[in-house]
Each structure stands twice: as structure tokens, then as C-alpha cells.
Design a protein around this motif. Structure first.
Motif, short mmCIF file in Angstrom:
data_model
loop_
_atom_site.label_atom_id
_atom_site.label_comp_id
_atom_site.label_asym_id
_atom_site.label_seq_id
_atom_site.Cartn_x
_atom_site.Cartn_y
_atom_site.Cartn_z
N THR A 209 -18.36 8.64 17.91
CA THR A 209 -19.49 8.65 18.84
C THR A 209 -18.98 8.98 20.25
O THR A 209 -18.03 8.35 20.73
N PHE A 210 -19.61 9.98 20.90
CA PHE A 210 -19.20 10.43 22.23
C PHE A 210 -20.23 10.05 23.28
O PHE A 210 -21.42 9.90 23.00
N PHE A 211 -19.76 9.90 24.51
CA PHE A 211 -20.61 9.91 25.70
C PHE A 211 -20.07 11.03 26.58
O PHE A 211 -19.00 10.90 27.17
N ASP A 212 -20.79 12.14 26.60
CA ASP A 212 -20.23 13.39 27.14
C ASP A 212 -18.98 13.74 26.34
O ASP A 212 -19.06 13.89 25.12
N ASP A 213 -17.80 13.82 26.98
CA ASP A 213 -16.56 14.13 26.26
C ASP A 213 -15.74 12.90 25.93
O ASP A 213 -14.66 13.02 25.34
N GLU A 214 -16.22 11.73 26.32
CA GLU A 214 -15.44 10.50 26.09
C GLU A 214 -15.78 9.88 24.75
O GLU A 214 -16.96 9.78 24.36
N VAL A 215 -14.72 9.47 24.01
CA VAL A 215 -14.92 8.81 22.72
C VAL A 215 -15.33 7.35 22.96
O VAL A 215 -14.59 6.58 23.56
N GLU A 216 -16.52 6.99 22.48
CA GLU A 216 -17.01 5.62 22.65
C GLU A 216 -16.67 4.73 21.45
O GLU A 216 -16.37 3.56 21.59
N ARG A 217 -16.72 5.33 20.24
CA ARG A 217 -16.53 4.52 19.04
C ARG A 217 -16.02 5.40 17.91
O ARG A 217 -16.42 6.56 17.78
N ILE A 218 -15.13 4.84 17.06
CA ILE A 218 -14.63 5.54 15.87
C ILE A 218 -14.85 4.62 14.68
O ILE A 218 -14.38 3.47 14.67
N GLU A 219 -15.56 5.12 13.66
CA GLU A 219 -15.92 4.27 12.52
C GLU A 219 -15.71 5.02 11.21
O GLU A 219 -15.89 6.24 11.14
N ALA A 220 -15.34 4.27 10.18
CA ALA A 220 -15.35 4.78 8.82
C ALA A 220 -16.67 4.36 8.19
O ALA A 220 -17.12 3.23 8.37
N PHE A 221 -17.31 5.28 7.43
CA PHE A 221 -18.61 4.95 6.85
C PHE A 221 -18.73 5.49 5.43
O PHE A 221 -18.06 6.45 5.05
N ASP A 222 -19.57 4.83 4.64
CA ASP A 222 -19.86 5.27 3.28
C ASP A 222 -20.73 6.52 3.37
O ASP A 222 -21.78 6.50 4.00
#
Length: 658
Positions: free
Chosen positions: A211-224
């Protein structure tokens, strides 16, 4: 650290064998041999050695079906560590070839198994990123693979809180051979919608959402990938390439330049020799490949130019799985009496085929360097080796600094009784013996001389009501594993085979092994082969071996003599230690391919297009609607597909249907 989990402790000869092998490793012995009889728990001994030395380990197997079995066993022993499976990803493979005597060119034709491709990528990633890894591999380990530096360095690294230009991310994913898709849930693809980047690495069972806010990474998740639920959250992530063979744009340009140089040189050579047809052929084919490389970065048969991409000189060894390991990894060569000659032979066969292609203008000389390792190169790229076999070959015995015997079985089982019977009426006699075995709920194996014999005998048994299947090299990897599984769980009573039945098949339910025409001298009836075959009945207390023969050959005499020698040692040990023999009890392994199959959710698996974020229950409702619609329109095949999909989803998500 490796953590070995087992409800059993080492028994019989195992404790001494484990200690001796570990001491040999610690003393820096380059070569050792574990001479363990069939059913003595050689795999358990290997597992204990691995747990004690705590080093990355490669276990080489001479065939895929044994590799499947070893993979299952090591997965059970080391559930908290990484156990990987690395075999050829072809279910069917017809290599490119030219037959001069008949002027026939055969184009390469292959059927690639996506599940095995995924397992190979998972192996490369694991070997590069962790120490507690065991790789079970076929001889595929000595065949050309991608450059480990490229695979390791051409990756996408992202950390929460840091900024990354979107264009750079897209370019990097392209170089890593990921493709952009908006609908398909398949490995090796990605999609970018608004502030969400979703990547589906082919070596994982889940997707990665950034998940990004502009070019900044806000969150990294593994999902089904199916029900979209979050599995885990990360502070940082490294995404590895989607394919084994990846390279940079700079290397492609450099390779094209080198290809053109070798092409000019080869055209000049053919013209000097008066081979104008060959000169025209090599120029036309190579120019076409160069054009594809310039426009697409890829061409058919690109592996034949691997030396130019790798920057290797003519004759240099290719990159293989062995180059991905740390320098101190340990190699076990299981069933070494077969695997060692196999390793020696791979290079020669490959060279003979490719030389014809080069000599007649179908390939540049560089194709000769897309090859398996020579045996001396294999030894150079490995560290310490332990050969494992019930019948080690002369090479292993001569080169080993220590030979460790393991003759006593933990269960107290002794080698089976061997009975010689005449060949006249051998099939009828075997059927009579099989009926007795089936009545006791046990299984049987029959070893014949040819594939055709296997099919005929199997069909004959089925006509008589004895459930049988044949097993030979024309069955693909997964089909062969399924045959063995059906024998073990009782779906069939007999498996008929040629030589695939010899090496390391762990079948405790089998109490009868019959060798048809045992006096036909040759490789399939050598003393080593017969000893291995006899061992297939050594995991059952009622084990019995029938050798149908009209004379006793030297090979039979040696095999029977060695079996009787071991029986004496085993019976004396049981008597001295008051041990009552008992059959091995071993649970059926799960399908090793299941987790890889389930994770490969494609649009085709859905039968029809569905919206994102749909729940399994809603998906079932849609399926039922489609099923009834198809049935009402008399499209019964489509209705059956929807019905099968309903059953699959119901089982997978444990949904109770009303």
C-alpha cells in the motif's frame, strides 16, 4: 538450526552409523559411504546426521519417484525447516536433434509442468536466503540453471516508510520477468490499482500487497489470493525473479554482440569447408534469434546462447543449482550405485546430440556449453559427499575414506526368504501366490523385462479380478507417484514394472516380490539389481521373493548368498537381544504437489469470471446457478464441471452445504 522431530530414537545399527558419519564430517572426510540394507532406516540416519552437523544439505536421487518419497520423509522429519524439491520441470521432453543418416531435424518439444517450475523457483530462493535448507533433487541439479548472482541481485526490495518511484518499480518487475495482469491470479504476475500494488511471486503460496501514499510504502502484507484475507504483515520484503533465467539489458546487448561474432566465424568456417547449405542454415536461424532478442529480450532456444549471457569462455562449466549453495553444504547421493553412473553419463549423451546440431548448421558452437556438468566438475562444485546404498559400486568403495555398515533393522526384520522356481507356468504360479497375499491384505510387486510385458501382465491380472497397474518411464512424475500411493492405500493389489521398482521404493505393505525370467543375464538381472529387488520385500514380516529361473546364474548365486549372509547376522542380533521382528508401520504421505496446486488459482479454475473480494459462499451460489442453467440447456459436460468445482471449494473451505 535444524530441528529433527520423530517419535522414534535411533535403533539397531543406526546410532553407530550416525556417530561414525558425523565424526567423518568433523574430520573433513571428503567421501564416505553408508552401506545400509533396504529397510534399515537410511533416510532416518541421514536426517540425524543433518540435524547434528547443521549445514545446508543436498540429497541427490537417481529418479523422480524416489525423490518424491525422500521429499515426503524429510518434510516429516523437519517440519520447522525448509525442505525443497528440485527436479526437471518437464512432464514430456523431446530434445532438439538432427539425424544425419536420414536427414531428419527434430525440433524441441516439451510439456512444462507449472507445479514443478514453482517448486524449482522456491528452491533457488530458499537456498539463497537461509541455512536450514534441505534440497531433494534428481540429476537436474547438474543441468544449467540461471546465474545465482543475477537471481539474487535482480530483485525488488521494499521497506515500509521509504519512497520508491513507481516507474522504477515497474521497470524492475519487467526485468524480473513479471507480467502485468488485471484479472489472472497466477504466479509471476502483478497488478497496480490506485494505491495498491499486488504481486504474485511464483514461488509463494500467497500474494504480496504493498500500500502506497504517493511514492511512500505505507504497508506490506501477505494475503490469500482467493478470499483476500490478510495472512501476515511485514516491515520489508524482497521479491525474487519470476523465472530461473533472468538477466539485465546490458547483458542482452553484450550477448547479441558476441553471438554475431561467433556467427560470422562459423559462416566463414562452413564456406571454407564447402558446406554452403550449413552456412546458409546457421545464418538464417541465428539472425532470426538475434532479431527476437533485440525486440523481445527472448528467443526460442535461448538456453543455447547461455555462455554469452553468463560471460563464460568456451568449455567453462554452466551455472547450476550447486552454485546457489554456501560452500560448506553437504551432499548425500542416495542409491549411489545408480546415481553415480548416471552423473557420469549425462554429459556424454548431451554432447553427442548437440555436436550433430553444430556440425550441420542448426546451432552455433556455443550450444555445446549449454550442458550438464561433467563428473569431475560435479566433484569440484561439491564439498563433502556421503554415498548411500545397499549395494555401493566400485567407485564409492574405492574412494571413500570410511564405509559405515547398517545391516540391523530397527524393527528386527530380517531379509526375506528367496525361493527359486521354474519359468514354465510362472504367470499362473505368481497369480496363485498373489491371491494368498491379497487375502492377508498385503500387496505384491512383479518385475518383468520390458514395458510391453508390464502392460500385458497388468491387463491380465485385472481380467482375473486382481487390481493392478503398471509403472514405467512413460508415466510422468505425478502419475508415477500416484501409482505408488494407490498400491500403499489398497486401491490396487499389484504393481508391475521393469526397473523403476528397484531403487528405494518404501512399501511396507508389500510382502511378495516376483522376478520373472530371473536367469536372463544382463543389467536388469545383475547381482546389484537382484539384491535391490529382493530388498523391496524386506519391510514386511511376511516378506518373500520368488525368482523364476531355469538355471542359477552367477548374479543370482551372489545375490542369494549375500541375502543369506545378512539374514544370519540379523537373526543372531535378534536372538542375542530378545527382539521379535515386526513389520514397518508407516502412514501414507500426503500429495507433495497439493500445496503448490491449490495456490495456483487461475481464472480457468473459477470456470467463469468472478468479481474481486467474492466470498467462498457467494462463489458457491454462483456455481450452483451456473450448474442448473447448464443442466436445463442439456450442457451436461459443463454442468459436471461446475459440480466438481462446487465439491472442490466445499472441501477446501470446509463449508457445510444444506
Amino acid at each position: 538450526m535444524f530441528k529433527l522431530l520423530s517419535e522414534y530414537d535411533p535403533q539397531g545399527d543406526q546410532p553407530k552409523a550416525i556417530d561414525d558419519l558425523v565424526q567423518g564430517i568433523e574430520k573433513s572426510y571428503r567421501f564416505q559411504t553408508l552401506l545400509g540394507v533396504t529397510g534399515s532406516g537410511k533416510t532416518f540416519t541421514m536426517a540425524n546426521v543433518i540435524a547434528k552437523i547443521n549445514r545446508p544439505t543436498l540429497v541427490l536421487s537417481p529418479n523422480k519417484i524416489l525423490a518424491v518419497q525422500l521429499y515426503n520423509e524429510f518434510k516429516e522429519f523437519f517440519p520447522e525447516n525448509k525442505v525443497e524439491f528440485f527436479v526437471s520441470y518437464y512432464d514430456y521432453y523431446q530434445p532438439e536433434a538432427y539425424i544425419p543418416s536420414r536427414d531428419i531435424y527434430i525440433e524441441k518439444n516439451a510439456d512444462i509442468n507449472d507445479v514443478l517450475v514453482k517448486m524449482r523457483l522456491s528452491t533457488l530462493k530458499s537456498v539463497l536466503t537461509r541455512r536450514d535448507v534441505i534440497v531433494v533433487s534428481s540429476v537436474s541439479a547438474i543441468y544449467a540453471s540461471g546465474n545465482p548472482d543475477d537471481f539474487s541481485n535482480i530483485n525488488l526490495y521494499l521497506r515500509v516508510g521509504e519512497s520508491y518511484p513507481r516507474r522504477n518499480i515497474l521497470l524492475k518487475l519487467g526485468k524480473m520477468q513479471y507480467t502485468r495482469q488485471e484479472k489472472d491470479f497466477i504466479g509471476g504476475t502483478f497488478r497496480w490499482k490506485g494505491e495498491f500494488l499486488e504481486i504474485f511471486p511464483p514461488y509463494e503460496d500467497f500474494g504480496i500487497r504493498i500500500t502506497f501514499f504517493d511514492d511512500e510504502v505505507e504497508r506490506i502484507e501477505a494475503f490469500d489470493v482467493f478470499n483476500r484475507t490478510i495472512i501476515e504483515e511485514f516491515d520489508k520484503i524482497v521479491i525474487y525473479p519470476a523465472k530461473e533465467f533472468v538477466t539485465s539489458d546490458e547483458k542482452i546487448l553484450s550477448a547479441i554482440s558476441e553471438i554475431e561474432k561467433e556467427l560470422i566465424k562459423q559462416i566463414d568456417y562452413f564456406k571454407r569447408e564447402g558446406k554452403l547449405l550449413e552456412a546458409q542454415r546457421i545464418e538464417q536461424r541465428t539472425r532470426q534469434d538475434i532479431e527476437f532478442l533485440q525486440t523481445l529480450g527472448y528467443c526460442k532456444g535461448i538456453e543455447n546462447y547461455s555462455r554469452f549471457f553468463d560471460g563464460r569462455q568456451p568449455g567453462d562449466s554452466p551455472w547450476t543449482l550447486l552454485d546457489y549453495f554456501d560452500d560448506d553444504f553437504v551432499t548425500f547421493i542416495d542409491e549411489s550405485h545408480i546415481a553415480v553412473p548416471q552423473l557420469r553419463a549425462m554429459f556424454r549423451g548431451d554432447y553427442a546430440r548437440k555436436k550433430n546440431l553444430v556440425d550441420y548448421g542448426f546451432r552455433l558452437p556455443a550450444a555445446l556449453d549449454n550442458r550438464p556438468l561433467r563428473f569431475d566438475e560435479f566433484l569440484d562444485k561439491t564439498n563433502q559427499i556421503i554415498f548411500v546404498s545397499a549395494t555401493p559400486g566400485p567407485f564409492e568403495m574405492e574412494i571413500s575414506e570410511q564405509v559405515v555398515e547398517q545391516i540391523i533393522r530397527p524393527t528386527g526384520l530380517i531379509d526375506p526368504e528367496v525361493v527359486v522356481k521354474p519359468t514354465e507356468g510362472q504367470v499362473d504360479d505368481f497369480i496363485s501366490e498373489v491371491n494368498n497375499v491379497v487375502e492377508k491384505g498385503e500387496r505384491a510387486l512383479a518385475v518383468v523385462l520390458t514395458k510391453k510385458d508390464a502392460e500385458i501382465l497388468s491387463d491380465h491380472l485385472n481380467l482375473l479380478g486382481i487390481k493392478s497397474l503398471y509403472l514405467h518411464s512413460e508415466l510422468d512424475t505425478i502419475e508415477r507417484a500416484e501409482v505408488v500411493k494407490k498400491l500403499r492405500n489398497g486401491e490396487i493389489d499389484v504393481v508391475v514394472g521393469v526397473n523403476l521398482l528397484r531403487e528405494g521404493l518404501d512399501l511396507p505393505e508389500v510382502s511378495l516380490v516376483a522376478v520373472m525370467d530371473a536367469d536372463r543375464e544382463g543389467f536388469l538381472r545383475s547381482e546389484t539389481t537382484l539384491i535391490q529387488t529382493i530388498g523391496r520385500a524386506a519391510r514386511n514380516i511376511n516378506g518373500k521373493v520368488l525368482l523364476y529361473a531355469d538355471r542359477i546364474t552367477e548374479a543370482m548365486k551372489t545375490a542369494i548368498s549375500e541375502t543369506n549372509r545378512r539374514r544370519k547376522i540379523q537373526m543372531k542380533y535378534n536372538q542375542d537381544n530378545n527382539i521379535t521382528p515386526k513389520s514397518i508401520i508407516k502412514k501414507l504421505p500426503e500429495d507433495i504437489f497439493a500445496p503448490f496446486k491449490e495456490s495456483e488459482i487461475k481464472e480457468d479454475d473459477f470456470i467463469f469470471a468472478v468479481e474481486e473480494n467474492i466470498s467462498p459462499q457467494d462463489y458457491l451460489a454462483l456455481l450452483e446457478e451456473k450448474m442448473y442453467e447448464a443442466a436445463s440447456e442439456l450442457r451436461y459436460e459443463d454442468a459436471a464441471r461446475y459440480r466438481d468445482e462446487i465439491k472442490r471449494i466445499t472441501r477446501k473451505y470446509n463449508i457445510q452445504q444444506s
